[in-house]
Design a protein around this motif. Structure first.
Motif, mmCIF file in Angstrom:
data_model
loop_
_atom_site.group_PDB
_atom_site.id
_atom_site.type_symbol
_atom_site.label_atom_id
_atom_site.label_comp_id
_atom_site.label_asym_id
_atom_site.label_seq_id
_atom_site.Cartn_x
_atom_site.Cartn_y
_atom_site.Cartn_z
ATOM 1 N N PHE A 181 0.804 -1.223 0.000
ATOM 2 C CA PHE A 181 0.000 0.000 0.000
ATOM 3 C C PHE A 181 0.836 1.271 0.000
ATOM 4 N N GLY A 182 2.083 1.181 0.474
ATOM 5 C CA GLY A 182 2.931 2.357 0.519
ATOM 6 C C GLY A 182 2.975 2.991 1.901
ATOM 7 N N LEU A 183 3.945 3.867 2.090
ATOM 8 C CA LEU A 183 4.167 4.473 3.402
ATOM 9 C C LEU A 183 3.053 5.416 3.818
ATOM 10 N N ASP A 184 2.275 5.931 2.842
ATOM 11 C CA ASP A 184 1.229 6.899 3.171
ATOM 12 C C ASP A 184 -0.116 6.244 3.444
ATOM 13 N N PHE A 185 -0.127 4.906 3.594
ATOM 14 C CA PHE A 185 -1.373 4.186 3.866
ATOM 15 C C PHE A 185 -1.979 4.667 5.173
ATOM 16 N N GLU A 186 -3.290 4.973 5.154
ATOM 17 C CA GLU A 186 -3.943 5.522 6.340
ATOM 18 C C GLU A 186 -4.984 4.572 6.926
ATOM 19 N N GLY A 187 -4.923 3.316 6.546
ATOM 20 C CA GLY A 187 -5.853 2.338 7.099
ATOM 21 C C GLY A 187 -5.353 1.830 8.439
ATOM 22 N N TYR A 188 -5.680 0.601 8.759
ATOM 23 C CA TYR A 188 -5.255 0.029 10.026
ATOM 24 C C TYR A 188 -4.621 -1.325 9.747
ATOM 25 N N ASP A 189 -3.723 -1.789 10.647
ATOM 26 C CA ASP A 189 -2.917 -2.960 10.325
ATOM 27 C C ASP A 189 -3.748 -4.231 10.192
ATOM 28 N N ARG A 190 -4.939 -4.278 10.799
ATOM 29 C CA ARG A 190 -5.764 -5.478 10.697
ATOM 30 C C ARG A 190 -6.374 -5.642 9.303
ATOM 31 N N THR A 191 -6.238 -4.617 8.461
ATOM 32 C CA THR A 191 -6.655 -4.744 7.069
ATOM 33 C C THR A 191 -5.992 -5.965 6.436
ATOM 34 N N VAL A 192 -4.715 -6.161 6.722
ATOM 35 C CA VAL A 192 -3.979 -7.300 6.171
ATOM 36 C C VAL A 192 -4.614 -8.615 6.611
ATOM 37 N N ASP A 193 -5.007 -8.708 7.882
ATOM 38 C CA ASP A 193 -5.618 -9.945 8.384
ATOM 39 C C ASP A 193 -6.903 -10.288 7.639
ATOM 40 N N VAL A 194 -7.721 -9.275 7.387
ATOM 41 C CA VAL A 194 -8.991 -9.510 6.685
ATOM 42 C C VAL A 194 -8.733 -10.010 5.273
ATOM 43 N N HIS A 195 -7.805 -9.372 4.562
ATOM 44 C CA HIS A 195 -7.502 -9.802 3.197
ATOM 45 C C HIS A 195 -6.920 -11.212 3.175
ATOM 46 N N ILE A 196 -6.073 -11.534 4.146
ATOM 47 C CA ILE A 196 -5.470 -12.869 4.181
ATOM 48 C C ILE A 196 -6.528 -13.924 4.496
ATOM 49 N N ARG A 200 -7.143 -16.951 1.896
ATOM 50 C CA ARG A 200 -7.057 -18.368 2.265
ATOM 51 C C ARG A 200 -8.305 -19.146 1.859
ATOM 52 N N LYS A 201 -9.463 -18.526 2.002
ATOM 53 C CA LYS A 201 -10.697 -19.205 1.613
ATOM 54 C C LYS A 201 -10.686 -19.575 0.137
ATOM 55 N N LYS A 202 -9.964 -18.798 -0.661
ATOM 56 C CA LYS A 202 -9.968 -18.999 -2.110
ATOM 57 C C LYS A 202 -8.885 -19.959 -2.592
ATOM 58 N N ILE A 203 -7.705 -19.958 -1.943
ATOM 59 C CA ILE A 203 -6.598 -20.735 -2.502
ATOM 60 C C ILE A 203 -6.204 -21.949 -1.668
ATOM 61 N N GLU A 204 -6.612 -21.978 -0.412
ATOM 62 C CA GLU A 204 -6.205 -23.088 0.451
ATOM 63 C C GLU A 204 -7.236 -24.214 0.419
ATOM 64 N N GLU A 205 -6.754 -25.445 0.420
ATOM 65 C CA GLU A 205 -7.663 -26.590 0.504
ATOM 66 C C GLU A 205 -8.365 -26.610 1.853
ATOM 67 N N ASP A 206 -7.632 -26.243 2.900
ATOM 68 C CA ASP A 206 -8.193 -26.126 4.250
ATOM 69 C C ASP A 206 -7.724 -24.784 4.808
ATOM 70 N N SER A 207 -8.615 -23.799 4.828
ATOM 71 C CA SER A 207 -8.207 -22.453 5.229
ATOM 72 C C SER A 207 -7.787 -22.380 6.696
ATOM 73 N N LYS A 208 -8.227 -23.343 7.507
ATOM 74 C CA LYS A 208 -7.839 -23.340 8.916
ATOM 75 C C LYS A 208 -6.470 -23.976 9.131
ATOM 76 N N ASN A 209 -6.011 -24.732 8.155
ATOM 77 C CA ASN A 209 -4.671 -25.328 8.188
ATOM 78 C C ASN A 209 -3.980 -25.006 6.863
#
Length: 227
Positions: A181-196, A200-209
């Motif tokens: 996002f760059g150094l000027d990103f004004e969101g919050y760090d948990r944004t990354v957690d939501v995207h991940i 995972r739901k899309k690419i992992e066979e088991d998103s919990k593992n």
């Protein structure tokens, strides 16, 4: 020339945003309600949608869901809804960025410019992992899992790509934000957690593992698969 669609019912807001974006060299479509926005989306190849959530006919969340059924186009939400829970909900249904009203049209334009610079800086190549089960095509910005093309949002793609090319390294949330996002990103760090979580739901066979995107507790994330 990049094509941008603004779906917003406040005409004065639309006029200002449109003027700033056109001055920066973008081709801008305008819809003053949700149904018109969906029609323009279906009829044109778009690179970015700027979407207001509070529209007179359909709420923006439902429009976002409709778009995400067939497209990974970048979606930038504009809204007066500013709570953390509302931002997380927006990200969960497919938004890529979130800007709370009132906002600066100059800031919005700067974010749009940064977005397209980010897209253009990815080197063209094909990355293959897990004996070819996971393939990342950086030129097309596409991902295949076991030969099936997986629809990722731009942020999901960039997170996966960034982790993959840094294979063997643990990246903190702040490092991922700076790289993507760059150094000027004004969101919050948990944004990354939501995207991940969505990735995972899309690419992992088991998103919990997960096999590919691994959590390193109290530190961040790493790419966990060999070539």
């Amino acid at each position: 020339m990049k094509n941008i669609l603004i779906i917003e019912d406040e005409e004065k807001v639309v006029q200002v945003i449109k003027a700033y974006l056109e001055k920066s060299g973008y081709n801008v479509y305008v819809a003053l309600n949700g149904l018109t926005g969906i029609e323009i989306f279906k009829e044109n190849k778009l690179d970015l949608i700027i979407l207001d959530l509070m529209l007179p006919d359909i709420n923006g969340e439902d429009i976002c869901k409709v778009i995400r059924e067939t497209s990974e186009v970048y979606i930038f939400m504009l809204t007066a809804k500013g709570s953390l829970e509302e931002k997380i909900e927006g990200l969960n249904i497919g938004a890529d960025e979130y800007l709370v009203k009132p906002f600066s049209p100059r800031e919005l334009t700067a974010r749009v410019n940064a977005l397209f610079r980010r897209f253009n800086n990815v080197n063209a190549s094909i990355l293959s992992y897990d004996s070819g089960k996971l393939v990342i095509n950086t030129e097309e910005r596409s991902v295949k899992v076991k030969g099936i093309t997986i629809m990722l949002t731009p942020n999901e793609f960039d997170i996966l790509y960034t982790l993959a090319i840094n294979k063997g390294r643990v990246l903190t949330r702040d490092q991922l934000i700076q790289k993507i996002f760059g150094l000027d990103f004004e969101g919050y760090d948990r944004t990354v957690d939501v995207h991940i979580k969505n990735l995972r739901k899309k690419i992992e066979e088991d998103s919990k593992n997960p096999r590919y995107v691994i959590t390193v507790v109290k530190i961040g994330y790493k790419f966990g698969c060999d070539n």
